[in-house]
Scaffold this motif. Sequence first.
Motif, PDB file in Angstrom:
ATOM      1  N   ASN A  42       0.839  -1.198   0.000  1.00  0.00           N
ATOM      2  CA  ASN A  42       0.000   0.000   0.000  1.00  0.00           C
ATOM      3  C   ASN A  42       0.870   1.243   0.000  1.00  0.00           C
ATOM      4  N   VAL A  43       0.289   2.351  -0.412  1.00  0.00           N
ATOM      5  CA  VAL A  43       0.976   3.646  -0.448  1.00  0.00           C
ATOM      6  C   VAL A  43       0.088   4.651   0.272  1.00  0.00           C
ATOM      7  N   THR A  44       0.669   5.428   1.156  1.00  0.00           N
ATOM      8  CA  THR A  44      -0.131   6.432   1.851  1.00  0.00           C
ATOM      9  C   THR A  44       0.492   7.812   1.696  1.00  0.00           C
ATOM     10  N   GLU A  49       0.511  10.212  -5.123  1.00  0.00           N
ATOM     11  CA  GLU A  49       0.651  10.775  -6.466  1.00  0.00           C
ATOM     12  C   GLU A  49       2.089  10.657  -6.968  1.00  0.00           C
ATOM     13  N   ARG A  50       3.040  10.809  -6.063  1.00  0.00           N
ATOM     14  CA  ARG A  50       4.456  10.767  -6.440  1.00  0.00           C
ATOM     15  C   ARG A  50       4.892   9.409  -6.977  1.00  0.00           C
ATOM     16  N   ILE A  51       4.219   8.358  -6.539  1.00  0.00           N
ATOM     17  CA  ILE A  51       4.667   7.013  -6.908  1.00  0.00           C
ATOM     18  C   ILE A  51       4.377   6.665  -8.359  1.00  0.00           C
ATOM     19  N   ILE A  52       3.425   7.329  -8.973  1.00  0.00           N
ATOM     20  CA  ILE A  52       2.941   6.939 -10.305  1.00  0.00           C
ATOM     21  C   ILE A  52       4.048   6.817 -11.356  1.00  0.00           C
ATOM     22  N   PRO A  53       4.982   7.754 -11.461  1.00  0.00           N
ATOM     23  CA  PRO A  53       6.022   7.630 -12.490  1.00  0.00           C
ATOM     24  C   PRO A  53       6.927   6.408 -12.324  1.00  0.00           C
ATOM     25  N   TYR A  54       6.936   5.818 -11.138  1.00  0.00           N
ATOM     26  CA  TYR A  54       7.832   4.692 -10.874  1.00  0.00           C
ATOM     27  C   TYR A  54       7.162   3.337 -11.087  1.00  0.00           C
ATOM     28  N   LEU A  55       5.874   3.342 -11.450  1.00  0.00           N
ATOM     29  CA  LEU A  55       5.152   2.094 -11.661  1.00  0.00           C
ATOM     30  C   LEU A  55       5.141   1.730 -13.140  1.00  0.00           C
ATOM     31  N   ASP A  56       4.960   0.443 -13.427  1.00  0.00           N
ATOM     32  CA  ASP A  56       4.971  -0.034 -14.815  1.00  0.00           C
ATOM     33  C   ASP A  56       3.620   0.153 -15.496  1.00  0.00           C
ATOM     34  N   GLY A  66      -5.630   9.914 -10.480  1.00  0.00           N
ATOM     35  CA  GLY A  66      -4.311  10.530 -10.383  1.00  0.00           C
ATOM     36  C   GLY A  66      -3.605  10.206  -9.087  1.00  0.00           C
ATOM     37  N   ALA A  67      -4.005   9.109  -8.463  1.00  0.00           N
ATOM     38  CA  ALA A  67      -3.389   8.701  -7.196  1.00  0.00           C
ATOM     39  C   ALA A  67      -3.491   7.185  -7.050  1.00  0.00           C
ATOM     40  N   VAL A  68      -2.486   6.608  -6.402  1.00  0.00           N
ATOM     41  CA  VAL A  68      -2.409   5.157  -6.202  1.00  0.00           C
ATOM     42  C   VAL A  68      -2.260   4.871  -4.705  1.00  0.00           C
ATOM     43  N   ASN A  69      -3.035   3.922  -4.200  1.00  0.00           N
ATOM     44  CA  ASN A  69      -2.847   3.514  -2.804  1.00  0.00           C
ATOM     45  C   ASN A  69      -2.538   2.026  -2.659  1.00  0.00           C
ATOM     46  N   ILE A  79       1.882  -2.825 -10.753  1.00  0.00           N
ATOM     47  CA  ILE A  79       0.642  -2.248 -11.261  1.00  0.00           C
ATOM     48  C   ILE A  79      -0.064  -1.495 -10.138  1.00  0.00           C
ATOM     49  N   GLY A  80      -0.423  -0.236 -10.398  1.00  0.00           N
ATOM     50  CA  GLY A  80      -1.034   0.617  -9.388  1.00  0.00           C
ATOM     51  C   GLY A  80      -2.554   0.648  -9.472  1.00  0.00           C
ATOM     52  N   TYR A  81      -3.196   0.656  -8.310  1.00  0.00           N
ATOM     53  CA  TYR A  81      -4.652   0.714  -8.198  1.00  0.00           C
ATOM     54  C   TYR A  81      -5.031   1.767  -7.150  1.00  0.00           C
ATOM     55  N   ASN A  82      -6.309   2.094  -7.090  1.00  0.00           N
ATOM     56  CA  ASN A  82      -6.801   2.970  -6.032  1.00  0.00           C
ATOM     57  C   ASN A  82      -8.077   2.385  -5.442  1.00  0.00           C
ATOM     58  N   THR A  83      -8.032   2.025  -4.160  1.00  0.00           N
ATOM     59  CA  THR A  83      -9.208   1.456  -3.491  1.00  0.00           C
ATOM     60  C   THR A  83      -9.824   2.430  -2.493  1.00  0.00           C
ATOM     61  N   ASP A  84      -9.288   3.651  -2.408  1.00  0.00           N
ATOM     62  CA  ASP A  84      -9.801   4.632  -1.452  1.00  0.00           C
ATOM     63  C   ASP A  84     -11.252   5.007  -1.723  1.00  0.00           C
ATOM     64  N   GLY A  85     -11.547   5.337  -2.980  1.00  0.00           N
ATOM     65  CA  GLY A  85     -12.888   5.798  -3.323  1.00  0.00           C
ATOM     66  C   GLY A  85     -13.954   4.756  -3.085  1.00  0.00           C
ATOM     67  N   ILE A  86     -13.724   3.543  -3.596  1.00  0.00           N
ATOM     68  CA  ILE A  86     -14.719   2.480  -3.427  1.00  0.00           C
ATOM     69  C   ILE A  86     -14.824   2.082  -1.961  1.00  0.00           C
ATOM     70  N   GLY A  87     -13.698   2.159  -1.225  1.00  0.00           N
ATOM     71  CA  GLY A  87     -13.730   1.886   0.207  1.00  0.00           C
ATOM     72  C   GLY A  87     -14.595   2.890   0.942  1.00  0.00           C
ATOM     73  N   PHE A  88     -14.504   4.155   0.526  1.00  0.00           N
ATOM     74  CA  PHE A  88     -15.321   5.189   1.161  1.00  0.00           C
ATOM     75  C   PHE A  88     -16.797   4.987   0.848  1.00  0.00           C
ATOM     76  N   VAL A  89     -17.120   4.696  -0.415  1.00  0.00           N
ATOM     77  CA  VAL A  89     -18.520   4.514  -0.803  1.00  0.00           C
ATOM     78  C   VAL A  89     -19.153   3.371  -0.010  1.00  0.00           C
ATOM     79  N   GLU A  90     -18.412   2.289   0.181  1.00  0.00           N
ATOM     80  CA  GLU A  90     -18.940   1.166   0.961  1.00  0.00           C
ATOM     81  C   GLU A  90     -19.204   1.583   2.404  1.00  0.00           C
TER      82      GLU A  90
END
Length: 251
Positions: A42-44, A49-56, A66-69, A79-90
């Motif tokens: 995970n990334v916090t 946002e800073r991590i994105i250029p370093y991912l494949d 525009g953010a990966v967690n 491979i970068g994903y973001n689960t913050d939004g869907i986690g909040f909606v739930e």
Amino acid sequence: MIHNSLFKKYGLEAYYHPFHVKKETLAETIHAMKLLNIAGFNVTVPHKERIIPYLDEIDDLAKMIGAVNTVKNESGKLIGYNTDGIGFVESLKELDNEFINKRIVIIGAGGAARAIYFSLASAGVKCLDIANRTENNALKIIHAYPLNIETNCLTLNQLEQSLHHYDIIIQTTSVGMEPNDHQSLIEFSKLQINTLVIDIIYKPAVTKFLKNAEMNGARIDNGLTMLYNQAAYAFQIWTGIFPDVSKGITT
């Protein structure tokens, strides 16, 4: 605690460990993750946002936000994903299952705000405004979203004067965490009774923002349920198993 408890529950040979990564060593850290063949992480704040250029590769939703967690290592490819939004909606579904029809305002315009805005908009929320110190950053979120949704941008002062218009208020900034745990972004004198006020911070459990809201008649909730839910989706990305976190995690 969450992930190590789940690894144990499902009999998986894995261990979750926190690393404090400084900005200047982020590139080397990601390279080390590859060399050590770490299965995922995970990334916090402040690296989402800073991590994105370093991912494949970046998942479409994470790219739009525009953010990966969450990152998964697939045969040496990160491979970068973001689960913050869907986690909040739930988590919001548990607090108010009629949230789609409510008037909602998000405070902040960072990575978490973007994730929550995109996910709420995708869920069908019709009235979704953004309040931020810098209007330009809020406008970037609105312009980045591909679907047609009407959103107003407010300054924090404007929000304070119009709090009575909203049913749900979501605080997404780091104000309220140490060393800023004595601060609250807005005052709540114009809040309507029983407004749902959420601060996605979970440490401290009750921020000054939430204390002030509760004193003015709000129902309050912190970010702990969101934490559990975003963790469940991250766990699924890494293992293919979607765990039950509805009753919390026990070790």
